[in-house]
Enzyme design. Structure first.
Site, PDB file in Angstrom:
ATOM      1  N   LYS A   9      31.444  54.596 -46.473  1.00 23.38           N
ATOM      2  CA  LYS A   9      32.874  54.430 -46.749  1.00 23.38           C
ATOM      3  C   LYS A   9      33.410  53.086 -46.245  1.00 23.38           C
ATOM      4  CE  LYS A   9      33.786  59.436 -46.794  1.00 23.38           C
ATOM      5  NZ  LYS A   9      34.648  60.543 -46.274  1.00 23.38           N
ATOM      6  N   ARG A 102      28.472  60.342 -37.827  1.00 21.15           N
ATOM      7  CA  ARG A 102      29.917  60.379 -37.583  1.00 21.15           C
ATOM      8  C   ARG A 102      30.242  60.345 -36.088  1.00 21.15           C
ATOM      9  NH1 ARG A 102      31.090  64.599 -42.533  1.00 21.15           N
ATOM     10  NH2 ARG A 102      31.813  63.074 -44.065  1.00 21.15           N
ATOM     11  N   ASN A 112      35.710  58.430 -41.736  1.00 23.06           N
ATOM     12  CA  ASN A 112      34.549  59.040 -41.088  1.00 23.06           C
ATOM     13  C   ASN A 112      33.213  58.521 -41.614  1.00 23.06           C
ATOM     14  OD1 ASN A 112      34.565  60.353 -43.510  1.00 23.06           O
ATOM     15  ND2 ASN A 112      34.765  62.422 -42.689  1.00 23.06           N
ATOM     16  N   HIS A 115      30.102  59.802 -46.831  1.00 21.63           N
ATOM     17  CA  HIS A 115      30.237  61.015 -47.649  1.00 21.63           C
ATOM     18  C   HIS A 115      28.835  61.493 -48.002  1.00 21.63           C
ATOM     19  CE1 HIS A 115      31.039  63.701 -51.047  1.00 21.63           C
ATOM     20  NE2 HIS A 115      30.044  63.075 -51.645  1.00 21.63           N
ATOM     21  N   GLU A 126      27.717  64.342 -58.895  1.00 19.39           N
ATOM     22  CA  GLU A 126      28.147  63.097 -58.244  1.00 19.39           C
ATOM     23  C   GLU A 126      27.189  61.945 -58.526  1.00 19.39           C
ATOM     24  OE1 GLU A 126      30.412  65.339 -54.500  1.00 19.39           O
ATOM     25  OE2 GLU A 126      28.721  64.016 -54.096  1.00 19.39           O
TER      26      GLU A 126
HETATM   27  P1  ATP Z   1      32.804  64.196 -47.616  1.00 18.98           P
HETATM   28  O1  ATP Z   1      33.207  65.059 -48.802  1.00 18.98           O
HETATM   29  O2  ATP Z   1      33.511  62.871 -47.579  1.00 18.98           O
HETATM   30  O3  ATP Z   1      31.330  64.097 -47.444  1.00 18.98           O
HETATM   31  P2  ATP Z   1      33.235  66.444 -45.924  1.00 18.98           P
HETATM   32  O4  ATP Z   1      32.565  67.224 -46.988  1.00 18.98           O
HETATM   33  O5  ATP Z   1      32.717  66.527 -44.528  1.00 18.98           O
HETATM   34  O6  ATP Z   1      33.303  64.913 -46.277  1.00 18.98           O
HETATM   35  P3  ATP Z   1      35.723  67.337 -47.041  1.00 18.98           P
HETATM   36  O7  ATP Z   1      36.386  68.567 -46.555  1.00 18.98           O
HETATM   37  O8  ATP Z   1      35.004  67.363 -48.358  1.00 18.98           O
HETATM   38  O9  ATP Z   1      34.777  66.803 -45.882  1.00 18.98           O
HETATM   39  O10 ATP Z   1      36.828  66.205 -47.075  1.00 18.98           O
HETATM   40  C1  ATP Z   1      36.609  65.016 -47.813  1.00 18.98           C
HETATM   41  C2  ATP Z   1      37.099  63.829 -47.014  1.00 18.98           C
HETATM   42  O11 ATP Z   1      38.496  63.916 -46.880  1.00 18.98           O
HETATM   43  C3  ATP Z   1      36.586  63.769 -45.570  1.00 18.98           C
HETATM   44  O12 ATP Z   1      35.324  63.185 -45.429  1.00 18.98           O
HETATM   45  C4  ATP Z   1      37.644  62.905 -44.930  1.00 18.98           C
HETATM   46  O13 ATP Z   1      37.424  61.527 -45.223  1.00 18.98           O
HETATM   47  C5  ATP Z   1      38.909  63.374 -45.632  1.00 18.98           C
HETATM   48  N1  ATP Z   1      39.588  64.425 -44.874  1.00 18.98           N
HETATM   49  C6  ATP Z   1      39.192  65.710 -44.724  1.00 18.98           C
HETATM   50  N2  ATP Z   1      40.040  66.408 -43.958  1.00 18.98           N
HETATM   51  C7  ATP Z   1      41.039  65.534 -43.637  1.00 18.98           C
HETATM   52  C8  ATP Z   1      42.232  65.622 -42.874  1.00 18.98           C
HETATM   53  N3  ATP Z   1      42.611  66.757 -42.282  1.00 18.98           N
HETATM   54  N4  ATP Z   1      42.993  64.513 -42.757  1.00 18.98           N
HETATM   55  C9  ATP Z   1      42.644  63.360 -43.354  1.00 18.98           C
HETATM   56  N5  ATP Z   1      41.528  63.199 -44.096  1.00 18.98           N
HETATM   57  C10 ATP Z   1      40.739  64.267 -44.232  1.00 18.98           C
HETATM   58 MG    MG Z   2      33.047  67.125 -49.065  1.00 20.81          MG
END
Ligand code: ATP
Ligand code: MG
Length: 137
Positions: A9, A102, A112, A115, A126
């Site tokens: 990212k 992370r 973070n 992805h 994807e």
């Molecule tokens: P990713 O899909 O990016 O691999 P993930 O699967 O761990 O991450 P998801 O729940 O899919 O997490 O959320 C997608 C992305 O949205 C997170 O990686 C983060 O960048 C952002 N995100 C998730 N929760 C929050 C939050 N509470 N506040 C701000 N950003 C968030």
């Molecule tokens: Mg995710």
């Protein structure tokens, strides 16, 4: 062999961490079989994260994902989806296990650093979103 889509990212590309993060993948036995550095458009970021479009953080997440270049990549290896999620660590770096990407590199729950696809089914979708079959070697 399983494949997963990974994105390094903007917070991580900005801090010049691409190589350090790629080393984590390779040390974990994942092979980088496709990779490109791209500037996502707003429309691309919105479509990629469309499952989150009703979430309160959606607008900020899209703005963050287009705030600089990302590195999109296909990782291949046994159990690649789960293996990658394991070495990425929890979404919120405050909850990520020591030694995960992370825990070591992320700045916040939003910024973070990486992805990773969350299922083999989503990985296929994807990967096809970013790469032609001929680009994966
Ligand atoms: P990713 O899909 O990016 O691999 P993930 O699967 O761990 O991450 P998801 O729940 O899919 O997490 O959320 C997608 C992305 O949205 C997170 O990686 C983060 O960048 C952002 N995100 C998730 N929760 C929050 C939050 N509470 N506040 C701000 N950003 C968030
Ligand atoms: Mg995710």
């Amino acid at each position: 062999t399983e494949r997963t889509l990974s994105i390094i990212k903007p917070d991580a590309t900005r801090r010049n961490l691409t190589g350090k993060i790629n080393a984590r993948f390779e040390e974990a036995g994942l092979r980088i079989v496709a990779q490109k550095r791209v500037q996502l458009t707003k429309a691309q970021a919105e479509q990629f994260y469309s499952v989150h479009k009703e979430r309160s953080f959606f607008g900020e997440l899209v703005a963050f994902m287009i705030s600089g270049p990302v590195v999109v990549q296909v990782l291949e290896g046994e159990g690649a989806v789960a293996r990658n999620r394991e070495i990425m660590g929890a979404t919120n770096p405050a909850n990520a296990a020591p030694g995960t990407i992370r825990a070591d590199f992320a700045e916040s729950v939003e910024a973070n650093s990486v992805h990773g696809s969350d299922s083999a089914e989503n990985a296929a979708i994807e990967i096809a979103y970013f790469f032609a079959g001929s680009e994966i070697v």
